[in-house]
Design a protein around this motif. Structure first.
Motif, short mmCIF file in Angstrom:
data_model
loop_
_atom_site.label_atom_id
_atom_site.label_comp_id
_atom_site.label_asym_id
_atom_site.label_seq_id
_atom_site.Cartn_x
_atom_site.Cartn_y
_atom_site.Cartn_z
N SER A 58 -5.96 -8.26 -1.17
CA SER A 58 -5.07 -8.98 -0.25
C SER A 58 -3.69 -8.34 -0.26
O SER A 58 -3.35 -7.55 -1.15
N GLY A 59 -2.88 -8.73 0.71
CA GLY A 59 -1.51 -8.25 0.77
C GLY A 59 -0.69 -8.72 -0.42
O GLY A 59 -0.92 -9.80 -0.96
N SER A 60 0.22 -7.89 -0.85
CA SER A 60 1.20 -8.22 -1.90
C SER A 60 0.58 -8.50 -3.27
O SER A 60 1.15 -9.27 -4.06
N VAL A 61 -0.56 -7.87 -3.57
CA VAL A 61 -1.14 -8.04 -4.91
C VAL A 61 -0.84 -6.85 -5.82
O VAL A 61 -1.13 -6.90 -7.01
N GLY A 62 -0.26 -5.76 -5.26
CA GLY A 62 0.16 -4.65 -6.10
C GLY A 62 -0.66 -3.38 -5.96
O GLY A 62 -0.61 -2.52 -6.84
N LYS A 63 -1.40 -3.21 -4.87
CA LYS A 63 -2.21 -2.00 -4.69
C LYS A 63 -1.32 -0.76 -4.66
O LYS A 63 -1.56 0.22 -5.37
N SER A 64 -0.27 -0.80 -3.85
CA SER A 64 0.64 0.35 -3.74
C SER A 64 1.38 0.59 -5.05
O SER A 64 1.57 1.74 -5.46
N SER A 65 1.79 -0.48 -5.71
CA SER A 65 2.49 -0.34 -6.99
C SER A 65 1.57 0.30 -8.04
O SER A 65 2.01 1.13 -8.83
N LEU A 66 0.31 -0.08 -8.04
CA LEU A 66 -0.65 0.48 -8.98
C LEU A 66 -0.83 1.98 -8.72
O LEU A 66 -0.80 2.79 -9.65
N ALA A 67 -0.99 2.35 -7.45
CA ALA A 67 -1.16 3.77 -7.11
C ALA A 67 0.09 4.57 -7.45
O ALA A 67 0.00 5.66 -8.02
N LEU A 68 1.26 4.04 -7.11
CA LEU A 68 2.51 4.74 -7.40
C LEU A 68 2.72 4.90 -8.90
O LEU A 68 3.15 5.96 -9.37
N ARG A 69 2.41 3.87 -9.67
CA ARG A 69 2.55 3.96 -11.13
C ARG A 69 1.62 5.03 -11.68
O ARG A 69 1.99 5.83 -12.52
N TYR A 70 0.38 5.08 -11.18
CA TYR A 70 -0.59 6.04 -11.68
C TYR A 70 -0.24 7.47 -11.28
O TYR A 70 -0.25 8.37 -12.11
N VAL A 71 0.10 7.67 -10.02
CA VAL A 71 0.31 9.03 -9.52
C VAL A 71 1.67 9.60 -9.94
O VAL A 71 1.76 10.75 -10.33
N LYS A 72 2.72 8.78 -9.89
CA LYS A 72 4.08 9.29 -10.16
C LYS A 72 4.75 8.65 -11.37
O LYS A 72 5.92 8.92 -11.63
N ASN A 73 4.03 7.78 -12.07
CA ASN A 73 4.58 7.04 -13.21
C ASN A 73 5.91 6.38 -12.83
O ASN A 73 6.91 6.50 -13.53
N ASP A 74 5.88 5.71 -11.69
CA ASP A 74 7.08 5.06 -11.16
C ASP A 74 6.71 3.65 -10.72
O ASP A 74 5.56 3.38 -10.36
N PHE A 75 7.68 2.77 -10.74
CA PHE A 75 7.46 1.41 -10.24
C PHE A 75 8.64 1.02 -9.39
O PHE A 75 9.79 1.14 -9.81
N LYS A 76 8.35 0.58 -8.17
CA LYS A 76 9.38 0.09 -7.25
C LYS A 76 8.82 -1.10 -6.51
O LYS A 76 7.62 -1.21 -6.30
N SER A 77 9.73 -1.96 -6.06
CA SER A 77 9.31 -3.00 -5.13
C SER A 77 9.07 -2.28 -3.80
O SER A 77 9.98 -1.63 -3.27
N ILE A 78 7.86 -2.39 -3.31
CA ILE A 78 7.46 -1.61 -2.14
C ILE A 78 7.24 -2.55 -0.96
O ILE A 78 6.71 -3.65 -1.12
N LEU A 79 7.64 -2.09 0.22
CA LEU A 79 7.35 -2.85 1.43
C LEU A 79 5.85 -2.83 1.67
O LEU A 79 5.15 -1.92 1.20
N PRO A 80 5.32 -3.79 2.43
CA PRO A 80 3.88 -3.81 2.69
C PRO A 80 3.39 -2.51 3.32
O PRO A 80 4.09 -1.89 4.14
N THR A 81 2.19 -2.09 2.93
CA THR A 81 1.59 -0.87 3.46
C THR A 81 1.20 -1.09 4.92
O THR A 81 0.66 -2.13 5.27
N VAL A 82 1.48 -0.10 5.74
CA VAL A 82 1.09 -0.15 7.16
C VAL A 82 -0.18 0.67 7.30
O VAL A 82 -0.15 1.89 7.12
#
Length: 170
Positions: free
Chosen positions: A27-51
């Motif tokens: 579902s939206g806003s559960v952290g899919k993008s945050s999980l991918a960003l943390r894994y790929v770039k070892n970074d965490f940011k509040s991310i806008l919803p994926t389009v």
């Protein structure tokens, strides 16, 4: 928890990495993008919803082989459900990402004999371990499946009789 630096094993440069398509569902806003960003770039940011969908890649060096994850981060909003199935085609694995306060995910995973791991992109808890577990499973499956059967080793996301599918929703 710090992420491990993965250096290629000796001789790994001689063979190109095996490519695996991995989709992130939920579902939206559960952290899919945050999980991918943390894994790929070892970074965490509040991310806008994926389009629609976001795309990441990461080469991973395991003991036995190197592999390249093509990570497809699908949008969870209702308005993108009609195109969600396009991103699932040819996937080797799918991660169902959800807010652990919402459902009994461990029971579902056990009932379907699926891998299960609780992670936190924000705290960097078990993120690398989750993707590494998927990598090990994919490599193990590839070794046990003959070269002519590799296409059949992909994730069967639509087994059973045809039904109305609502991707990435509760």
């Amino acid at each position: 928890m710090a992420q491990k630096d993965t250096t290629p094993p000796p001789g790994a440069a001689l063979r190109p990495p095996r490519v695996f398509k991995l989709v992130l569902l939920g579902s939206g806003s559960v952290g899919k993008s945050s999980l991918a960003l943390r894994y790929v770039k070892n970074d965490f940011k509040s991310i806008l919803p994926t389009v629609g969908c976001a795309f990441f890649t990461k080469v991973v060096h395991m003991e036995a082989a190197s592999l390249k994850f093509e990570i497809w981060d699908t949008a969870g909003q209702e308005k993108y459900h009609s195109v969600c199935h396009l991103y699932l085609r040819g996937a080797n694995a799918a991660l169902l990402v959800y807010d652990i306060t919402s459902k009994e995910g461990k029971e579902f995973a056990e009932s379907k004999k699926l891998l299960f791991m609780e992670t936190s992109a924000k705290l960097n808890h078990q993120v690398t371990e989750a993707f590494s577990a998927v990598a090990r499973e994919l490599l193990q499956r590839e070794e046990t499946v003959g070269p002519t059967q590799k296409e059949n080793a992909r994730v069967a996301l639509n087994e059973g009789p045809p039904r109305q599918v609502r991707c990435c929703a509760h």
